[in-house]
Design a protein around this motif. Structure first.
Motif, PDB file in Angstrom:
ATOM      1  N   SER A  50      47.586  61.287  33.423  1.00 14.94           N
ATOM      2  CA  SER A  50      46.430  62.163  33.235  1.00 14.94           C
ATOM      3  C   SER A  50      45.166  61.396  33.590  1.00 14.94           C
ATOM      4  O   SER A  50      44.992  60.249  33.171  1.00 14.94           O
ATOM      5  CB  SER A  50      46.349  62.630  31.771  1.00 14.94           C
ATOM      6  N   ARG A  51      44.282  62.042  34.353  1.00 14.96           N
ATOM      7  CA  ARG A  51      43.024  61.372  34.709  1.00 14.96           C
ATOM      8  C   ARG A  51      42.205  61.019  33.476  1.00 14.96           C
ATOM      9  O   ARG A  51      41.535  59.990  33.429  1.00 14.96           O
ATOM     10  CB  ARG A  51      42.202  62.276  35.639  1.00 14.96           C
ATOM     11  N   LYS A  52      42.260  61.866  32.451  1.00 14.12           N
ATOM     12  CA  LYS A  52      41.434  61.636  31.271  1.00 14.12           C
ATOM     13  C   LYS A  52      42.168  60.874  30.172  1.00 14.12           C
ATOM     14  O   LYS A  52      41.542  60.149  29.401  1.00 14.12           O
ATOM     15  CB  LYS A  52      40.915  62.964  30.708  1.00 14.12           C
ATOM     16  N   ALA A  53      43.489  61.036  30.084  1.00 10.88           N
ATOM     17  CA  ALA A  53      44.236  60.444  28.973  1.00 10.88           C
ATOM     18  C   ALA A  53      45.077  59.248  29.384  1.00 10.88           C
ATOM     19  O   ALA A  53      45.641  58.572  28.525  1.00 10.88           O
ATOM     20  CB  ALA A  53      45.130  61.505  28.329  1.00 10.88           C
ATOM     21  N   GLY A  54      45.190  58.973  30.678  1.00 13.83           N
ATOM     22  CA  GLY A  54      46.001  57.843  31.123  1.00 13.83           C
ATOM     23  C   GLY A  54      47.463  58.204  31.258  1.00 13.83           C
ATOM     24  O   GLY A  54      47.847  59.381  31.335  1.00 13.83           O
ATOM     25  N   ALA A  55      48.304  57.184  31.271  1.00 17.43           N
ATOM     26  CA  ALA A  55      49.733  57.382  31.496  1.00 17.43           C
ATOM     27  C   ALA A  55      50.361  58.181  30.358  1.00 17.43           C
ATOM     28  O   ALA A  55      50.011  58.017  29.193  1.00 17.43           O
ATOM     29  CB  ALA A  55      50.431  56.040  31.639  1.00 17.43           C
ATOM     30  N   PHE A  56      51.312  59.033  30.724  1.00  6.88           N
ATOM     31  CA  PHE A  56      52.091  59.781  29.730  1.00  6.88           C
ATOM     32  C   PHE A  56      53.538  59.306  29.698  1.00  6.88           C
ATOM     33  O   PHE A  56      54.092  59.061  28.632  1.00  6.88           O
ATOM     34  CB  PHE A  56      52.050  61.279  30.024  1.00  6.88           C
ATOM     35  N   ALA A  57      54.168  59.180  30.857  1.00 11.41           N
ATOM     36  CA  ALA A  57      55.569  58.772  30.937  1.00 11.41           C
ATOM     37  C   ALA A  57      55.683  57.575  31.878  1.00 11.41           C
ATOM     38  O   ALA A  57      55.210  57.621  33.015  1.00 11.41           O
ATOM     39  CB  ALA A  57      56.451  59.917  31.424  1.00 11.41           C
ATOM     40  N   VAL A  58      56.314  56.519  31.384  1.00 13.72           N
ATOM     41  CA  VAL A  58      56.487  55.273  32.128  1.00 13.72           C
ATOM     42  C   VAL A  58      57.936  54.843  31.982  1.00 13.72           C
ATOM     43  O   VAL A  58      58.547  55.037  30.921  1.00 13.72           O
ATOM     44  CB  VAL A  58      55.551  54.171  31.581  1.00 13.72           C
ATOM     45  N   VAL A  59      58.510  54.257  33.027  1.00 16.40           N
ATOM     46  CA  VAL A  59      59.882  53.762  32.949  1.00 16.40           C
ATOM     47  C   VAL A  59      59.957  52.317  33.409  1.00 16.40           C
ATOM     48  O   VAL A  59      59.157  51.856  34.226  1.00 16.40           O
ATOM     49  CB  VAL A  59      60.858  54.609  33.801  1.00 16.40           C
ATOM     50  N   ASP A  60      60.916  51.605  32.851  1.00 12.87           N
ATOM     51  CA  ASP A  60      61.424  50.351  33.395  1.00 12.87           C
ATOM     52  C   ASP A  60      62.807  50.696  33.929  1.00 12.87           C
ATOM     53  O   ASP A  60      63.774  50.775  33.161  1.00 12.87           O
ATOM     54  CB  ASP A  60      61.502  49.287  32.307  1.00 12.87           C
ATOM     55  N   PRO A  61      62.944  50.965  35.229  1.00 11.30           N
ATOM     56  CA  PRO A  61      64.211  51.493  35.750  1.00 11.30           C
ATOM     57  C   PRO A  61      65.355  50.499  35.684  1.00 11.30           C
ATOM     58  O   PRO A  61      66.515  50.917  35.603  1.00 11.30           O
ATOM     59  CB  PRO A  61      63.869  51.863  37.199  1.00 11.30           C
ATOM     60  N   VAL A  62      65.080  49.211  35.717  1.00 10.48           N
ATOM     61  CA  VAL A  62      66.156  48.219  35.663  1.00 10.48           C
ATOM     62  C   VAL A  62      66.775  48.177  34.265  1.00 10.48           C
ATOM     63  O   VAL A  62      67.998  48.165  34.113  1.00 10.48           O
ATOM     64  CB  VAL A  62      65.627  46.836  36.072  1.00 10.48           C
ATOM     65  N   ARG A  63      65.937  48.184  33.240  1.00  8.17           N
ATOM     66  CA  ARG A  63      66.412  48.079  31.861  1.00  8.17           C
ATOM     67  C   ARG A  63      66.626  49.443  31.218  1.00  8.17           C
ATOM     68  O   ARG A  63      66.991  49.526  30.046  1.00  8.17           O
ATOM     69  CB  ARG A  63      65.429  47.246  31.041  1.00  8.17           C
ATOM     70  N   LYS A  64      66.370  50.505  31.947  1.00  9.28           N
ATOM     71  CA  LYS A  64      66.561  51.876  31.480  1.00  9.28           C
ATOM     72  C   LYS A  64      65.761  52.144  30.200  1.00  9.28           C
ATOM     73  O   LYS A  64      66.277  52.661  29.203  1.00  9.28           O
ATOM     74  CB  LYS A  64      68.052  52.193  31.265  1.00  9.28           C
ATOM     75  N   ARG A  65      64.494  51.784  30.248  1.00  7.55           N
ATOM     76  CA  ARG A  65      63.581  52.066  29.148  1.00  7.55           C
ATOM     77  C   ARG A  65      62.632  53.191  29.564  1.00  7.55           C
ATOM     78  O   ARG A  65      62.107  53.181  30.675  1.00  7.55           O
ATOM     79  CB  ARG A  65      62.755  50.827  28.793  1.00  7.55           C
ATOM     80  N   LEU A  66      62.431  54.134  28.663  1.00  3.71           N
ATOM     81  CA  LEU A  66      61.468  55.214  28.879  1.00  3.71           C
ATOM     82  C   LEU A  66      60.393  55.119  27.806  1.00  3.71           C
ATOM     83  O   LEU A  66      60.706  54.953  26.614  1.00  3.71           O
ATOM     84  CB  LEU A  66      62.163  56.571  28.815  1.00  3.71           C
ATOM     85  N   PHE A  67      59.140  55.220  28.226  1.00  6.56           N
ATOM     86  CA  PHE A  67      58.003  55.141  27.321  1.00  6.56           C
ATOM     87  C   PHE A  67      57.218  56.455  27.421  1.00  6.56           C
ATOM     88  O   PHE A  67      56.797  56.829  28.516  1.00  6.56           O
ATOM     89  CB  PHE A  67      57.091  53.975  27.696  1.00  6.56           C
ATOM     90  N   ILE A  68      57.036  57.131  26.290  1.00  8.06           N
ATOM     91  CA  ILE A  68      56.250  58.360  26.233  1.00  8.06           C
ATOM     92  C   ILE A  68      55.016  58.079  25.386  1.00  8.06           C
ATOM     93  O   ILE A  68      55.130  57.722  24.203  1.00  8.06           O
ATOM     94  CB  ILE A  68      57.055  59.526  25.624  1.00  8.06           C
ATOM     95  N   LEU A  69      53.838  58.252  25.981  1.00  6.95           N
ATOM     96  CA  LEU A  69      52.591  57.874  25.327  1.00  6.95           C
ATOM     97  C   LEU A  69      51.830  59.055  24.737  1.00  6.95           C
ATOM     98  O   LEU A  69      50.831  58.862  24.041  1.00  6.95           O
ATOM     99  CB  LEU A  69      51.705  57.120  26.320  1.00  6.95           C
ATOM    100  N   GLY A  70      52.279  60.271  25.010  1.00  8.72           N
ATOM    101  CA  GLY A  70      51.670  61.457  24.427  1.00  8.72           C
ATOM    102  C   GLY A  70      52.573  62.047  23.357  1.00  8.72           C
ATOM    103  O   GLY A  70      53.463  61.376  22.822  1.00  8.72           O
ATOM    104  N   HIS A  71      52.359  63.323  23.064  1.00  6.42           N
ATOM    105  CA  HIS A  71      53.074  63.954  21.949  1.00  6.42           C
ATOM    106  C   HIS A  71      53.650  65.312  22.341  1.00  6.42           C
ATOM    107  O   HIS A  71      53.150  66.360  21.904  1.00  6.42           O
ATOM    108  CB  HIS A  71      52.141  64.099  20.752  1.00  6.42           C
ATOM    109  N   PRO A  72      54.718  65.331  23.122  1.00  8.94           N
ATOM    110  CA  PRO A  72      55.326  66.622  23.469  1.00  8.94           C
ATOM    111  C   PRO A  72      55.962  67.320  22.280  1.00  8.94           C
ATOM    112  O   PRO A  72      56.271  68.513  22.359  1.00  8.94           O
ATOM    113  CB  PRO A  72      56.385  66.227  24.506  1.00  8.94           C
ATOM    114  N   GLU A  73      56.157  66.603  21.180  1.00  7.00           N
ATOM    115  CA  GLU A  73      56.796  67.162  19.990  1.00  7.00           C
ATOM    116  C   GLU A  73      55.825  67.924  19.094  1.00  7.00           C
ATOM    117  O   GLU A  73      56.249  68.644  18.173  1.00  7.00           O
ATOM    118  CB  GLU A  73      57.463  66.045  19.174  1.00  7.00           C
TER     119      GLU A  73
END
Length: 287
Positions: free
Chosen positions: A207-230
């Protein structure tokens, strides 16, 4: 296909009343065994938020609620924790792990009572699970621990529902709309310039205003969610009212109230995209 719990969590009935296929079935097994490490102080609302999204994936998931061993929450009864939660290292057969956020954005990591135990969990997770999903504060803490990316305090709390862009094609963003809105709510975040430049990480949704929302480390299979879809429709409103009652003089959540009328709540359309993201994560990396 159902979400299965082996303990009779009270929220099951609430979610069943919404028409979701979630059940207490101690002798059933799900196709996927998922651990849910709940660091939030209000355990029961967090259970409702995330179990709703997991149920909306339509996948057969067996969920085990996990807790820290060396820290006792003050806002959830000991009886609830004892009855419905297991120690985080008591399960050796889980396929994936979710680690929630916590309202600790104003504290240095070393000030957090359970930081040393959480670091052990971070280190063990890469060996014990097919994939780990880090949420909000836990995502920022993992960026700090695994990649040395410091966190920056914001001058004002970031709060609102922001437009996002899918930045690159990836199985985890499959079926997510190119332009999608998600809630954010935080006082601090990993330094965005280092996050985007780090060689092991890929920003998938931004997001231009909020920054990254979803980030991955594809080698280690890590997913990072920085917002609140829940989040539910009223979650940001309740946070705003709570902050006002605590004398914090917060700014109203941005792009949130319908027609900018305080109390006019939006439809939580972001939940569908959150459920799709969870489904993609489970199918692509966990299962």
């Amino acid at each position: 296909m159902p979400v299965i719990l082996h303990r009779a969590l009270p929220v099951i009935q609430t979610l069943q009343d919404e028409g979701l296929d979630i059940r207490f079935a101690p002798h059933e097994r799900g196709a996927i065994k998922l651990g849910f490490l709940n660091l939030m102080p209000e355990k029961e609302s967090t259970e409702r938020h995330w179990l709703r999204l997991l149920a909306r994936t339509g996948l057969s998931i067996e969920v085990h609620l996990l807790k820290l061993k060396q820290w006792t929450p003050k806002t959830t009864s000991p009886q609830h924790m004892e009855r419905y939660y297991e120690d985080w290292d008591s399960r050796i057969d889980l396929d994936g792990l979710m680690i929630t956020g916590a309202p600790l954005g104003k504290f240095d990591y070393e000030q957090v009572d359970y930081w040393h135990e959480l670091r052990d969990i971070f280190d063990n997770a890469s060996l014990d699970y097919n994939s780990v999903l880090y949420l909000c504060w836990a995502a920022n803490a993992a960026f700090h621990h695994h990649y040395g990316i410091p966190r920056a305090q914001r001058s004002h709390k970031l709060s609102g529902v922001y437009e996002h862009r899918v930045m690159r094609k990836h199985p985890i963003t499959a079926s997510i709309h190119r332009d999608v809105k998600f809630p954010h709510s935080r006082y601090a975040e990993a330094r965005q310039n280092q996050l985007y430049a780090h060689p092991e990480l890929r920003v998938l949704v931004d997001s231009r205003k909020a920054g990254a929302f979803a980030v991955v480390d594809p080698v280690r299979k890590r997913l990072f969610i920085l917002g609140h879809p829940e989040y539910e429709a009223d979650t940001l409103h309740l946070e705003f009212e709570r902050d006002k009652s605590n004398g914090k003089e917060p700014l109203p959540p941005e792009y949130y109230y319908e027609n900018d009328e305080p109390g006019a709540l939006p439809s939580p359309d972001w939940q569908a995209h959150g459920a799709a993201t969870l489904k993609n994560w489970i199918e692509h990396w966990v299962g």
